[in-house]
Write a protein that holds these residues in place. Sequence first.
Motif, PDB file in Angstrom:
ATOM      1  N   VAL A 154      43.303  -4.619   0.103  1.00  0.00           N
ATOM      2  CA  VAL A 154      43.154  -3.349  -0.605  1.00  0.00           C
ATOM      3  C   VAL A 154      42.622  -3.653  -1.996  1.00  0.00           C
ATOM      4  N   TYR A 155      41.794  -2.783  -2.514  1.00  0.00           N
ATOM      5  CA  TYR A 155      41.234  -2.969  -3.847  1.00  0.00           C
ATOM      6  C   TYR A 155      42.355  -3.018  -4.879  1.00  0.00           C
ATOM      7  N   GLY A 156      42.321  -4.050  -5.734  1.00  0.00           N
ATOM      8  CA  GLY A 156      43.381  -4.236  -6.720  1.00  0.00           C
ATOM      9  C   GLY A 156      42.966  -3.973  -8.140  1.00  0.00           C
ATOM     10  N   GLY A 157      41.706  -3.547  -8.362  1.00  0.00           N
ATOM     11  CA  GLY A 157      41.281  -3.186  -9.707  1.00  0.00           C
ATOM     12  C   GLY A 157      40.199  -4.102 -10.258  1.00  0.00           C
ATOM     13  N   LEU A 158      39.474  -3.580 -11.246  1.00  0.00           N
ATOM     14  CA  LEU A 158      38.448  -4.329 -11.965  1.00  0.00           C
ATOM     15  C   LEU A 158      38.979  -4.698 -13.338  1.00  0.00           C
ATOM     16  N   VAL A 159      39.069  -6.003 -13.599  1.00  0.00           N
ATOM     17  CA  VAL A 159      39.517  -6.517 -14.888  1.00  0.00           C
ATOM     18  C   VAL A 159      38.305  -7.081 -15.615  1.00  0.00           C
ATOM     19  N   GLU A 160      37.982  -6.530 -16.748  1.00  0.00           N
ATOM     20  CA  GLU A 160      36.849  -6.990 -17.560  1.00  0.00           C
ATOM     21  C   GLU A 160      37.385  -7.766 -18.755  1.00  0.00           C
ATOM     22  N   VAL A 161      36.921  -9.017 -18.906  1.00  0.00           N
ATOM     23  CA  VAL A 161      37.342  -9.869 -20.014  1.00  0.00           C
ATOM     24  C   VAL A 161      36.267  -9.853 -21.086  1.00  0.00           C
ATOM     25  N   VAL A 162      36.674  -9.619 -22.321  1.00  0.00           N
ATOM     26  CA  VAL A 162      35.762  -9.509 -23.458  1.00  0.00           C
ATOM     27  C   VAL A 162      36.089 -10.604 -24.465  1.00  0.00           C
TER      28      VAL A 162
END
Length: 359
Positions: A127-135
């Motif tokens: 199941v899709y667990g989310g998009l984590v964007e690192v900056v």
Amino acid sequence: MSQPSPAPGPQQIPVIVLAGFLGSGKTTLLNHLLHRSGGSRIGAIVNDFGAIEIDAMAVAGALGDSTVSLGNGCLCCAVDSSELDVFLDRLAQPSAGIDVVVIEASGLAEPQELVRMLLASEHPGIVYGGLVEVVDAAEFDDTRARHPEIDRHLALADLVVVNKLDRAADGERVLGLVTSLADRGAAVVPATYGRIDPEYLFDCRPGEERIGQLSFDDLHDAHDGDGEGAHEGHLHTAYDSLSFAREQPLDPRRLMTFLDSRPEGLYRIKGYVDFGPYDTGNRYRVHAVGRFLRFYPEPWGPGEARLTQLVLIGSGIDVPTLRKELEACTNDAPHADEHGMWGVLRYVRGDDYDDEAES
């Protein structure tokens, strides 16, 4: 009158997309998660698209030697959703014992395409667990000038990790700017050395074996130890959490109104819901990350206490207000409206993932 509901499917493993431009600290964050995941096992699809399974207790440095390369550093161009399923299948087999999969995207990958592939996946075990964007906070202005598409990536993210704040000359300004660009209500978490609490992303399995369901109090117990490193860096100060447990059933329409209007910064909702007379045979496991939402009907066990148990995790959320809004979702009415469950059933997984699974 009880509503009919689909039979419960297999337990699904969350798949998290870890994205960010070159040098933002994705690998550092993944290594941190490996060392801080308790007894959980993490599967990873990394960099040039190597699929490996990783024991969370193993040395994270072994990662690079075990990577299987496809010769293309851009995941979104290297494979389509059916090919991705082949690699996910290796990690989602019950025999692998994997609890969560992290896709560490190339620094040049397009996160939106990776998310689309996951949502289009036909694999029943994930199941899709989310998009984590690192900056990279120290290089954010220069990165944004070279890659203006970062604004779009931030707008798509469910969780933004503003990393390397210790190196930024004006960290508060960068944090505020990133927050303003994450306009889908993503949780924005400050970090140094990629140190965020794993509870943001997945449920850490306790080190010792236990019988029965994992207690939702474990979320807080994980932060109350006295041993060395129990509060290292005070990771938990970056977010707030709310535990909600009630014997009274919840009204499905009221709960959907609450979920449809959930506030900015509320990243995760997990737990079980009792809808009382609306479905007397099942409790509903809820999985929400960012704007993604899914319900899973599960039969009540013989003699099992019928409770609603939820944990909400976010950054900068108003805990008293959220508690009050959840209280308003309770309903002691002995009878059910025959159409009351329609909103919930829209988010019960059918044969395919579809766009309706994202609210």
